[in-house]
Design an enzyme around this catalytic site. Structure first.
Site, PDB file in Angstrom:
ATOM      1  CE1 TYR A   1      42.727  24.839  42.961  1.00 31.11           C
ATOM      2  CE2 TYR A   1      40.553  25.413  42.842  1.00 31.11           C
ATOM      3  CZ  TYR A   1      41.717  25.436  42.440  1.00 31.11           C
ATOM      4  OH  TYR A   1      41.796  25.738  41.035  1.00 31.11           O
TER       5      TYR A   1
ATOM      6  N   PRO B   1      40.949  35.437  35.522  1.00 37.31           N
ATOM      7  CG  PRO B   1      38.722  35.154  36.122  1.00 37.31           C
ATOM      8  CD  PRO B   1      39.952  34.443  36.393  1.00 37.31           C
ATOM      9  CG  LEU B   2      38.177  39.315  37.768  1.00 39.52           C
ATOM     10  CD1 LEU B   2      37.084  39.264  38.982  1.00 39.52           C
ATOM     11  CD2 LEU B   2      37.733  40.424  36.722  1.00 39.52           C
ATOM     12  N   GLY B   3      43.168  38.968  36.647  1.00 39.31           N
ATOM     13  CA  GLY B   3      44.372  39.252  37.147  1.00 39.31           C
ATOM     14  C   GLY B   3      44.659  39.093  38.298  1.00 39.31           C
TER      15      GLY B   3
ATOM     16  CB  THR C   1      38.970  44.266  40.738  1.00 41.19           C
ATOM     17  OG1 THR C   1      39.574  43.861  41.797  1.00 41.19           O
ATOM     18  CG2 THR C   1      38.243  43.142  40.303  1.00 41.19           C
TER      19      THR C   1
END
Length: 282
Positions: free
Chosen positions: A60, A206-208, A213
């Protein structure tokens, strides 16, 4: 009742809702995102809010996320677990290749130790299996690092259930990272195996990747309205309710979004709401 804590490797307690650090670096996991001061402030705030599991990777940035963690949080508190990964070399935005030879994994782990300023990494994850290297050699390298005290627990990233079974015959596996969220249940078999073996499952996206959102299903929006919450909070709360081994680590570069994510731990979904949300996965 939703248990807020998971025992990583059966002995290392972490709060189940953690922080991912992909949002601290630029698009394609390349270079910085925003100012260094903002990134440092976000890490400090997360720990002040009670986060005890921070998930990162050597590629990263590359290197940058680990450096930011050390700059912001070292010396680490006794309760904080920094999980990092090795086995992937990033050469540009969204450009990378696997590198799973034992000597490569050892060099990557030792470089992460230096950047994080620690003698032992709480959770070290093989970022991808290298198809050109026997699995026993890749995991054998991690087992050697573990026996030397440089790794406390071993994790895997992006595996099938069969690959996880093969790995478990070679080394203890404390954690797995696979995609899993309200709309993506493709790793259900892996999750079931993790539940059976007491292995942490850190769902990535986890939020696609933000989709949950934004234009999430009307059912999610309706449940969110009942709790005066956002759809993303409901998506995270659903993961915490779905299985006691699920330990989501959503990433963000925004303090406001961080607060919203962490507040999801306070959302208590009813059996009726869970049934509605469970049905979204098909």
């Amino acid at each position: 009742m939703v248990d807020d804590v998971f025992l990583l490797g059966g002995e290392l307690p972490v709060r189940r809702l953690g922080l991912g650090t992909g949002g601290l670096v630029g698009p394609g996991y390349w270079g910085p995102r925003g100012s260094r001061a903002e990134a440092l402030a976000l890490l400090l705030t997360a720990v002040e809010r009670g986060v005890t599991l921070i998930d990162t990777a050597d590629n990263y940035g590359p290197d940058l996320a680990e450096e930011l963690i050390a700059e912001a949080l070292h010396p680490y508190g006794e309760r904080l677990v920094v999980a990092t990964k090795g086995g992937v070399v990033r050469t540009g935005p969204d450009r990378w290749h696997v590198a799973g030879r034992p000597e490569q994994l050892r060099a990557m782990c030792e470089a992460s130790l230096r950047r994080l300023r620690v003698e032992s990494i709480g959770l070290y994850q093989l970022h991808r299996f290298d198809p050109e290297v026997p699995l026993a050699e890749q995991l054998g390298a991690l087992a050697e690092l573990r026996s030397e005290g440089k790794i406390r627990h071993i994790g895997l990233d992006t595996v099938t259930a069969e690959q996880l079974r093969q790995a478990l015959e070679l080394v203890p596996v404390a954690a797995v990272q696979n995609p899993y969220n309200l709309m993506d249940r493709s790793s259900a078999e892996v999750l079931a195996l993790c539940e059976a073996r007491g292995i942490a499952f850190l769902p990535y996206h986890p939020l696609g990747s933000g989709a949950l959102t934004r234009e999430s299903a009307a059912a999610v929006t309706a449940v969110a309205a009942e709790h005066r919450a956002g759809p993303g909070q409901i998506a995270l709360a659903w993961l915490l309710h779905r299985s006691p081994v699920l330990c989501p680590t959503p990433g963000t570069g925004s303090l406001a979004h961080l607060a919203e994510n962490l507040d999801a731990a306070t959302v208590r979904l009813t059996p009726r709401e869970l049934a509605v949300l469970d049905a979204l996965g098909g």
